[in-house]
Design a protein around this motif. Structure first.
Motif, PDB file in Angstrom:
ATOM      1  N   ALA A 225       8.353  59.619   2.120  1.00 55.43           N
ATOM      2  CA  ALA A 225       9.128  58.813   1.090  1.00 55.43           C
ATOM      3  C   ALA A 225      10.544  59.515   1.092  1.00 55.43           C
ATOM      4  O   ALA A 225      10.890  60.699   1.754  1.00 55.43           O
ATOM      5  CB  ALA A 225       8.611  59.484  -0.198  1.00 55.43           C
ATOM      6  N   SER A 226      11.435  58.798   0.721  1.00 50.16           N
ATOM      7  CA  SER A 226      12.891  59.459   0.531  1.00 50.16           C
ATOM      8  C   SER A 226      13.005  60.567  -0.642  1.00 50.16           C
ATOM      9  O   SER A 226      11.942  60.723  -1.196  1.00 50.16           O
ATOM     10  CB  SER A 226      13.758  58.235   0.227  1.00 50.16           C
ATOM     11  N   LEU A 227      14.106  61.215  -0.713  1.00 49.59           N
ATOM     12  CA  LEU A 227      14.225  62.192  -1.879  1.00 49.59           C
ATOM     13  C   LEU A 227      13.671  61.610  -3.117  1.00 49.59           C
ATOM     14  O   LEU A 227      12.993  62.017  -4.135  1.00 49.59           O
ATOM     15  CB  LEU A 227      15.328  62.840  -1.702  1.00 49.59           C
ATOM     16  N   ALA A 228      14.472  60.488  -3.326  1.00 50.42           N
ATOM     17  CA  ALA A 228      14.543  59.626  -4.715  1.00 50.42           C
ATOM     18  C   ALA A 228      12.914  59.280  -4.811  1.00 50.42           C
ATOM     19  O   ALA A 228      12.366  59.385  -5.917  1.00 50.42           O
ATOM     20  CB  ALA A 228      15.435  58.652  -4.565  1.00 50.42           C
ATOM     21  N   GLY A 229      12.508  58.442  -3.664  1.00 49.09           N
ATOM     22  CA  GLY A 229      11.072  58.429  -3.844  1.00 49.09           C
ATOM     23  C   GLY A 229      10.100  59.460  -4.104  1.00 49.09           C
ATOM     24  O   GLY A 229       9.061  59.209  -4.944  1.00 49.09           O
ATOM     25  N   SER A 230      10.188  60.559  -3.659  1.00 50.90           N
ATOM     26  CA  SER A 230       9.511  61.559  -3.587  1.00 50.90           C
ATOM     27  C   SER A 230       9.431  62.187  -4.934  1.00 50.90           C
ATOM     28  O   SER A 230       8.293  62.635  -5.639  1.00 50.90           O
ATOM     29  CB  SER A 230       9.726  62.879  -2.456  1.00 50.90           C
TER      30      SER A 230
END
Length: 248
Positions: free
Chosen positions: A227-232
């Motif tokens: 995941a992206s940072l925001a997604g994680s």
């Protein structure tokens, strides 16, 4: 109580599973072949994982009989497969490595002796790996013109980084327990003969934790790698919100 799967000859090996309190202990038992992972042994492992001993457990430990975790896949068997047969293999017994990785409860690999090729892929599918100080690791596949294809390339890269993974996989070189711990392949090195005991101790710690919290955290750890940072961060918060609505 323990049980042992059947269906093959003695030379094919078996996989035993027994309950030790809240812990399920799974043992690869093909010592004459250094627990080489034939399709038969992979099917036996699938049966063990689906047994009541495992599904009703709070933590799982996987180890090998005879002082060896697993010296790899049964190369002679795989060499005879056509491309179609190989595709079918990954949809059947060859998918057992992902079944291990998908278990909701924590999985601990207790590693002694050789942990090579498919054996290392199986160990990497576990959440925590504890090695005997004389354990030997490696991906020898490149030497016979193939590659680790049951999650090996993917998981060793995520574990040690692209540069180190390239060195290990492309050269096919072996490495010991001290290097494995330094690079993060294993979390702990135990004294000779103590890997299983330490793995059971760690599994006992897991068995005392909240099962749903462990399951959700396992999934967030896994998915955060893609995941992206925001997604994680969102995954973390959603999992926290879900857990905060449950009773410990």
């Amino acid at each position: 109580m323990g049980n042992e799967s059947g269906g093959g000859t003695a030379g094919d090996g078996s996989v035993s599973v027994e309950r030790r309190g809240a812990i399920a202990l799974i043992t690869l038992d093909r010592p004459r072949k250094r627990n080489a992972l034939s399709t038969h042994l992979e099917r036996e492992l699938q049966r063990a994982i689906s047994s009541e001993e495992v599904t009703g457990s709070r933590a799982v430990v996987i180890t090998g009989e005879g002082g060896c975790f697993s010296a790899g896949a049964d190369i002679t068997e795989l060499r005879e497969m056509t491309p179609r047969a190989i595709a079918d293999y990954y949809r059947s017994s060859g998918g057992v490595y992902e079944v291990v990785a998908a278990l909701p409860q924590p999985v601990v690999a207790a590693i002694t002796g050789y942990c090579l090729g498919g054996g290392l892929e199986l160990a990497l599918a576990a959440d925590v790996r504890i090695a005997d100080d004389e354990a030997v690791f490696g991906f020898p596949e490149i030497g016979i013109g193939i590659l680790p294809s049951s999650g090996g390339v993917t998981r060793i890269t995520r574990c040690v980084g692209t540069g180190r993974a390239a060195d290990l996989v492309l050269r096919g070189r072996r490495f010991g327990a001290v290097e494995a711990e330094r690079w993060g392949v294993v979390s702990e090195v135990a004294e000779r003969g103590q890997a299983l005991s330490r793995a059971l101790d760690v599994a006992a710690e897991f068995a005392e934790r909240d099962a749903l919290a462990l399951e959700h955290t396992k999934r967030v750890l896994e998915m955060s790698q893609e995941a992206s940072l925001a997604g994680s961060l969102l995954l973390e918060r959603l999992a926290y919100a879900t857990l905060n609505r449950t009773e410990a």
